[in-house]
Write a protein that holds these residues in place. Structure first.
Motif, PDB file in Angstrom:
ATOM      1  N   MET A 247       2.402  20.125 -23.346  1.00 13.97           N
ATOM      2  CA  MET A 247       1.091  19.862 -22.757  1.00 13.97           C
ATOM      3  C   MET A 247       0.947  18.403 -22.353  1.00 13.97           C
ATOM      4  SD  MET A 247      -1.329  22.184 -25.268  1.00 13.97           S
ATOM      5  CE  MET A 247      -2.827  21.653 -24.442  1.00 13.97           C
ATOM      6  N   ARG A 248       1.490  17.504 -23.183  1.00 14.86           N
ATOM      7  CA  ARG A 248       1.433  16.082 -22.831  1.00 14.86           C
ATOM      8  C   ARG A 248       2.261  15.793 -21.584  1.00 14.86           C
ATOM      9  NH1 ARG A 248       1.680  15.295 -28.589  1.00 14.86           N
ATOM     10  NH2 ARG A 248       3.952  15.131 -28.455  1.00 14.86           N
ATOM     11  N   GLU A 249       3.414  16.463 -21.473  1.00 16.15           N
ATOM     12  CA  GLU A 249       4.235  16.249 -20.284  1.00 16.15           C
ATOM     13  C   GLU A 249       3.540  16.751 -19.026  1.00 16.15           C
ATOM     14  OE1 GLU A 249       7.852  18.225 -21.146  1.00 16.15           O
ATOM     15  OE2 GLU A 249       8.588  16.692 -22.549  1.00 16.15           O
ATOM     16  N   VAL A 250       2.896  17.920 -19.130  1.00 19.18           N
ATOM     17  CA  VAL A 250       2.166  18.448 -17.967  1.00 19.18           C
ATOM     18  C   VAL A 250       1.030  17.517 -17.586  1.00 19.18           C
ATOM     19  CG1 VAL A 250       0.726  20.360 -17.160  1.00 19.18           C
ATOM     20  CG2 VAL A 250       2.818  20.829 -18.454  1.00 19.18           C
ATOM     21  N   ALA A 251       0.276  17.037 -18.605  1.00 20.69           N
ATOM     22  CA  ALA A 251      -0.831  16.122 -18.320  1.00 20.69           C
ATOM     23  C   ALA A 251      -0.319  14.806 -17.735  1.00 20.69           C
ATOM     24  CB  ALA A 251      -1.621  15.861 -19.603  1.00 20.69           C
ATOM     25  N   ARG A 252       0.843  14.366 -18.214  1.00 25.04           N
ATOM     26  CA  ARG A 252       1.398  13.110 -17.683  1.00 25.04           C
ATOM     27  C   ARG A 252       1.787  13.263 -16.218  1.00 25.04           C
ATOM     28  NH1 ARG A 252       6.908  10.175 -19.956  1.00 25.04           N
ATOM     29  NH2 ARG A 252       7.096   8.628 -18.303  1.00 25.04           N
ATOM     30  N   ARG A 253       2.445  14.390 -15.887  1.00 27.69           N
ATOM     31  CA  ARG A 253       2.823  14.597 -14.484  1.00 27.69           C
ATOM     32  C   ARG A 253       1.593  14.713 -13.593  1.00 27.69           C
ATOM     33  NH1 ARG A 253       6.948  18.008 -16.740  1.00 27.69           N
ATOM     34  NH2 ARG A 253       5.641  19.834 -16.375  1.00 27.69           N
ATOM     35  N   ARG A 254       0.580  15.401 -14.091  1.00 23.93           N
ATOM     36  CA  ARG A 254      -0.647  15.522 -13.294  1.00 23.93           C
ATOM     37  C   ARG A 254      -1.294  14.155 -13.089  1.00 23.93           C
ATOM     38  NH1 ARG A 254      -3.359  18.449 -16.534  1.00 23.93           N
ATOM     39  NH2 ARG A 254      -2.548  20.455 -15.799  1.00 23.93           N
ATOM     40  N   MET A 255      -1.266  13.337 -14.136  1.00 23.86           N
ATOM     41  CA  MET A 255      -1.863  12.012 -14.045  1.00 23.86           C
ATOM     42  C   MET A 255      -1.083  11.117 -13.075  1.00 23.86           C
ATOM     43  SD  MET A 255      -2.477   9.301 -17.156  1.00 23.86           S
ATOM     44  CE  MET A 255      -0.700   9.083 -17.353  1.00 23.86           C
ATOM     45  N   LEU A 256       0.252  11.148 -13.169  1.00 22.56           N
ATOM     46  CA  LEU A 256       1.046  10.327 -12.276  1.00 22.56           C
ATOM     47  C   LEU A 256       0.901  10.780 -10.823  1.00 22.56           C
ATOM     48  CD1 LEU A 256       4.324   9.915 -14.385  1.00 22.56           C
ATOM     49  CD2 LEU A 256       2.489   8.245 -14.039  1.00 22.56           C
ATOM     50  N   ALA A 257       0.673  12.089 -10.627  1.00 22.36           N
ATOM     51  CA  ALA A 257       0.486  12.576  -9.262  1.00 22.36           C
ATOM     52  C   ALA A 257      -0.794  12.051  -8.633  1.00 22.36           C
ATOM     53  CB  ALA A 257       0.480  14.104  -9.259  1.00 22.36           C
ATOM     54  N   ALA A 258      -1.741  11.592  -9.474  1.00 19.31           N
ATOM     55  CA  ALA A 258      -3.001  11.068  -8.944  1.00 19.31           C
ATOM     56  C   ALA A 258      -2.918   9.588  -8.596  1.00 19.31           C
ATOM     57  CB  ALA A 258      -4.126  11.294  -9.955  1.00 19.31           C
ATOM     58  N   VAL A 259      -1.827   8.898  -9.012  1.00 19.33           N
ATOM     59  CA  VAL A 259      -1.731   7.458  -8.758  1.00 19.33           C
ATOM     60  C   VAL A 259      -1.657   7.139  -7.270  1.00 19.33           C
ATOM     61  CG1 VAL A 259      -0.318   5.405  -9.163  1.00 19.33           C
ATOM     62  CG2 VAL A 259      -0.743   7.009 -11.029  1.00 19.33           C
ATOM     63  N   PRO A 260      -0.871   7.859  -6.435  1.00 21.86           N
ATOM     64  CA  PRO A 260      -0.822   7.496  -5.008  1.00 21.86           C
ATOM     65  C   PRO A 260      -2.165   7.553  -4.302  1.00 21.86           C
ATOM     66  CG  PRO A 260       1.018   8.925  -5.570  1.00 21.86           C
ATOM     67  CD  PRO A 260       0.113   8.909  -6.759  1.00 21.86           C
ATOM     68  N   GLY A 261      -3.095   8.338  -4.785  1.00 24.13           N
ATOM     69  CA  GLY A 261      -4.413   8.401  -4.167  1.00 24.13           C
ATOM     70  C   GLY A 261      -5.408   7.426  -4.735  1.00 24.13           C
ATOM     71  N   ALA A 262      -4.984   6.551  -5.661  1.00 22.67           N
ATOM     72  CA  ALA A 262      -5.909   5.594  -6.267  1.00 22.67           C
ATOM     73  C   ALA A 262      -6.187   4.436  -5.317  1.00 22.67           C
ATOM     74  CB  ALA A 262      -5.333   5.082  -7.583  1.00 22.67           C
ATOM     75  N   ASP A 263      -7.259   3.725  -5.562  1.00 21.16           N
ATOM     76  CA  ASP A 263      -7.610   2.545  -4.786  1.00 21.16           C
ATOM     77  C   ASP A 263      -7.073   1.262  -5.399  1.00 21.16           C
ATOM     78  OD1 ASP A 263      -9.132   3.957  -2.838  1.00 21.16           O
ATOM     79  OD2 ASP A 263     -10.776   4.114  -4.274  1.00 21.16           O
ATOM     80  N   LEU A 264      -6.763   1.301  -6.692  1.00 20.17           N
ATOM     81  CA  LEU A 264      -6.381   0.065  -7.374  1.00 20.17           C
ATOM     82  C   LEU A 264      -5.716   0.403  -8.697  1.00 20.17           C
ATOM     83  CD1 LEU A 264      -6.590  -3.079  -7.847  1.00 20.17           C
ATOM     84  CD2 LEU A 264      -8.835  -2.620  -8.855  1.00 20.17           C
ATOM     85  N   VAL A 265      -4.722  -0.420  -9.091  1.00 16.26           N
ATOM     86  CA  VAL A 265      -4.099  -0.334 -10.409  1.00 16.26           C
ATOM     87  C   VAL A 265      -4.270  -1.685 -11.075  1.00 16.26           C
ATOM     88  CG1 VAL A 265      -1.946  -0.081 -11.699  1.00 16.26           C
ATOM     89  CG2 VAL A 265      -2.456   1.473  -9.811  1.00 16.26           C
TER      90      VAL A 265
END
Length: 387
Positions: A247-265
């Protein structure tokens, strides 16, 4: 290796008791059922004694009345016997039905309602004579046998003592008329039956808690059995650990997939990384779409650079967002001002790179409330890496 009886010292769990109940194993007292049936039958007979006595006198009188036709015709004797038999049969059936209802009610009250076919299902393992012999000579069976023998001896002794004490009274019934003899004998018999009921009541008072204790003792569990049951109910710790990791791996992949659409890191610069996104048409405040520490923080940074997402090094703000922000939720209200300044600087920087605005000045120190920074250092100037 199976646990020995000495190892089973823990009380049965609720699941063990429920499973035993589903298999028809409940704490029931036979002596309580005997007492209830005999007491209820005796009470019914006493309640119906006047009507029953008159009915028996009439039945006996009709049975002893003969005429010439009855004596001369054998078939008439059979008809008379049938007429006398049916009322007695109906009385026996009514009394027997009442006793069956009392026995059923007593069993339900003592052990509850249990409906299962498991005890009557074929079990070829019971055909083994050695196993059957072991069940017959077990301590439980021997104890039940000794208890039954003791009860029979007490009932016989009390009954014999009562008959011996009232032997003269029974003998005197021969010197009076039949109706008076019938009443006197009935009174003596009912009194004797009440003594037997008292003996059954004493046995039931002892047997009810004894059966509950023995039932609990038979279901006692060892430490290993408790662990196995807990593992069956809650699941194996190894399996649960693998599920949580998955579950942590799935959540991590989902989270990383959202990084390209972010406005700022925002980074710390390497220990923490937080990705923010703001949609002024939908969000009331910037949302935290990804966060991570150490290697995950570097992964977020690399994805952001590959996707041309601005990366800002602001350690206090990164630590505060990482500690107090939640994924897919708006940032804490106390950080609105700091994040607003950062986003405004990033938007101006993007416009300058596109040639739509002059190059902005350096970003000043980001105001982060000290209580929100886990490390609580002095505020450090923030430097931005243009996308």
């Amino acid at each position: 290796m199976a646990d020995s009886a000495q190892d089973k010292h823990l009380p049965p769990t609720a699941r063990r008791l429920q499973k035993a109940r589903e298999e028809g194993q409940v704490a029931r007292s036979r002596d309580l059922g005997h007492f209830a049936v005999v007491a209820a039958g005796l009470a019914l007979l006493m309640a119906a004694a006047p009507s029953l006595a008159q009915w028996l006198r009439d039945l006996l009188g009709a049975g002893l009345r003969f005429d010439v036709r009855t004596v001369a015709t054998p078939a008439a004797m059979l008809d008379r016997l049938g007429q006398l038999f049916m009322p007695a049969l109906l009385l026996s059936l009514g009394l027997g039905s009442a006793m069956a209802v009392v026995a059923l009610a007593t069993a339900i009250l003592s052990g509850g309602w249990v409906f299962t076919l498991k005890p009557v299902m074929p079990n070829f393992g019971k055909l083994n004579p050695l196993a059957g012999l072991g069940r017959i000579v077990s301590k439980a069976q021997i104890g039940e046998m000794l208890k039954a023998v003791l009860l029979a001896l007490l009932l016989g002794s009390v009954g014999a003592a009562y008959l011996w004490a009232h032997l003269q009274d029974f003998a005197l019934t021969q010197s009076v008329g039949l109706p008076a003899a019938f009443v006197a004998a009935s009174d003596r018999i009912v009194s004797g039956l009440w003594l037997l009921v008292l003996v059954l009541a004493a046995f039931a008072l002892v047997d009810v808690p004894l059966q509950r204790f023995l039932h609990t003792s038979r279901l006692k569990m060892s430490v290993q059995e408790v662990k196995e049951e807990h593992k069956q109910q809650e699941g194996s710790p190894e399996v649960k650990g693998r599920i949580r990791q998955r579950m942590r791996e799935v959540a991590r992949r989902r989270m990383l997939a959202a990084v390209p659409g972010a406005d700022l890191v925002v980074m710390n610069p390497t220990h923490y990384a937080v990705a923010l996104k703001y949609d002024d048409g939908r969000d009331g405040a910037p949302r935290l779409v990804a966060k991570g520490a150490d290697l995950l923080a570097l992964k977020i940074r690399d994805i952001a650079r590959e996707s041309k997402v601005p990366v800002l090094q602001a350690p206090p703000l990164a630590r505060a967002l990482y500690a107090h922000g939640e994924l897919d939720r708006e940032i804490p209200y106390a950080l609105y001002s700091a994040v607003a300044q950062v986003l405004a600087h990033v938007f101006q920087l993007r416009a300058a790179l596109a040639g739509r605005a002059p190059w902005p000045a350096d970003l000043p120190v980001i105001p982060v409330p000290p209580e929100l920074d886990p490390h609580n250092p002095k505020a450090q100037p923030a430097t931005a890496e243009p996308a």
